[in-house]
Design a protein around this motif. Structure first.
Motif, PDB file in Angstrom:
ATOM      1  N   ILE A   3       0.843  -1.206   0.108  1.00 50.66           N
ATOM      2  CA  ILE A   3      -0.046  -0.192   0.016  1.00 50.66           C
ATOM      3  C   ILE A   3       0.896   1.166   0.114  1.00 50.66           C
ATOM      4  CG2 ILE A   3      -2.101   1.308   1.344  1.00 50.66           C
ATOM      5  CD1 ILE A   3      -2.840  -1.417   0.381  1.00 50.66           C
ATOM      6  N   ASP A   4       0.787   2.150  -0.986  1.00 46.86           N
ATOM      7  CA  ASP A   4       1.421   3.557  -1.125  1.00 46.86           C
ATOM      8  C   ASP A   4       0.721   4.389  -0.215  1.00 46.86           C
ATOM      9  OD1 ASP A   4       2.822   5.747  -1.643  1.00 46.86           O
ATOM     10  OD2 ASP A   4       2.473   5.607  -3.854  1.00 46.86           O
ATOM     11  N   TYR A   5       1.160   4.794   1.050  1.00 44.04           N
ATOM     12  CA  TYR A   5       0.419   5.742   1.784  1.00 44.04           C
ATOM     13  C   TYR A   5       0.739   7.238   1.509  1.00 44.04           C
ATOM     14  CZ  TYR A   5      -0.769   2.033   4.975  1.00 44.04           C
ATOM     15  OH  TYR A   5      -1.226   0.988   5.477  1.00 44.04           O
ATOM     16  N   ASN A   6       1.442   7.273   0.532  1.00 41.76           N
ATOM     17  CA  ASN A   6       1.581   8.688  -0.306  1.00 41.76           C
ATOM     18  C   ASN A   6       0.563   8.985  -1.361  1.00 41.76           C
ATOM     19  OD1 ASN A   6       3.759   9.627   1.258  1.00 41.76           O
ATOM     20  ND2 ASN A   6       5.231   8.441  -0.001  1.00 41.76           N
ATOM     21  N   ASP A   7      -0.083   7.908  -1.781  1.00 43.52           N
ATOM     22  CA  ASP A   7      -1.274   7.911  -3.019  1.00 43.52           C
ATOM     23  C   ASP A   7      -2.304   8.671  -2.260  1.00 43.52           C
ATOM     24  OD1 ASP A   7      -3.537   7.181  -4.255  1.00 43.52           O
ATOM     25  OD2 ASP A   7      -2.844   5.456  -4.990  1.00 43.52           O
ATOM     26  N   PRO A   8      -2.936   9.661  -2.871  1.00 41.86           N
ATOM     27  CA  PRO A   8      -3.898  10.507  -2.503  1.00 41.86           C
ATOM     28  C   PRO A   8      -5.088   9.821  -2.164  1.00 41.86           C
ATOM     29  CG  PRO A   8      -2.963  11.534  -4.357  1.00 41.86           C
ATOM     30  CD  PRO A   8      -2.414  10.211  -4.369  1.00 41.86           C
ATOM     31  N   LEU A   9      -5.511   8.535  -2.758  1.00 38.51           N
ATOM     32  CA  LEU A   9      -6.748   7.993  -2.483  1.00 38.51           C
ATOM     33  C   LEU A   9      -6.499   7.086  -1.280  1.00 38.51           C
ATOM     34  CD1 LEU A   9      -7.556   6.662  -6.260  1.00 38.51           C
ATOM     35  CD2 LEU A   9      -8.630   8.581  -4.749  1.00 38.51           C
ATOM     36  N   VAL A  10      -5.478   6.713  -1.005  1.00 41.08           N
ATOM     37  CA  VAL A  10      -5.096   5.958   0.363  1.00 41.08           C
ATOM     38  C   VAL A  10      -4.977   7.027   1.446  1.00 41.08           C
ATOM     39  CG1 VAL A  10      -3.416   4.767   1.451  1.00 41.08           C
ATOM     40  CG2 VAL A  10      -3.639   4.036  -0.923  1.00 41.08           C
ATOM     41  N   MET A  11      -4.455   8.251   1.227  1.00 40.12           N
ATOM     42  CA  MET A  11      -4.460   9.306   2.225  1.00 40.12           C
ATOM     43  C   MET A  11      -6.032   9.673   2.823  1.00 40.12           C
ATOM     44  SD  MET A  11      -1.593   9.754   3.554  1.00 40.12           S
ATOM     45  CE  MET A  11      -2.176  10.995   4.615  1.00 40.12           C
ATOM     46  N   GLU A  12      -6.920   9.740   1.424  1.00 39.47           N
ATOM     47  CA  GLU A  12      -8.235  10.071   1.674  1.00 39.47           C
ATOM     48  C   GLU A  12      -8.853   8.957   2.561  1.00 39.47           C
ATOM     49  OE1 GLU A  12     -12.223  10.433  -0.922  1.00 39.47           O
ATOM     50  OE2 GLU A  12     -10.275  10.926  -1.813  1.00 39.47           O
TER      51      GLU A  12
END
Length: 73
Positions: A3-12
């Motif tokens: 999981i890429d926690y820098n991805d905007p969707l993941v952060m959302e």
């Protein structure tokens, strides 16, 4: 798949889960068939839910929400 926690969707997703109560997070995990270990802390359980939601939304799950393994490695 990590999981890429820098991805905007993941952060959302992460931000929406941050405000949830521990019991609500555990209940949502249980609805998906995932049991949170009793010795796991609040943040770890929330990260589990972030991963579950991310995998479910990314199309790597079937209609029942079960993870589908990749066709090749």
């Amino acid at each position: 798949m990590a999981i890429d926690y820098n991805d905007p969707l993941v952060m959302e997703e992460f931000n929406s889960i941050q405000i949830m109560e521990y019991d609500d997070v555990v209940a949502e995990l249980a609805q998906s068939g995932v049991r949170a270990p009793a010795d796991m802390g609040d943040m770890d359980v929330k990260l589990m839910l972030v991963e579950l939601r991310t995998v479910t939304k990314s199309g790597t799950s079937d209609a029942n929400g079960d993870a589908v393994p990749p066709s090749s490695y």
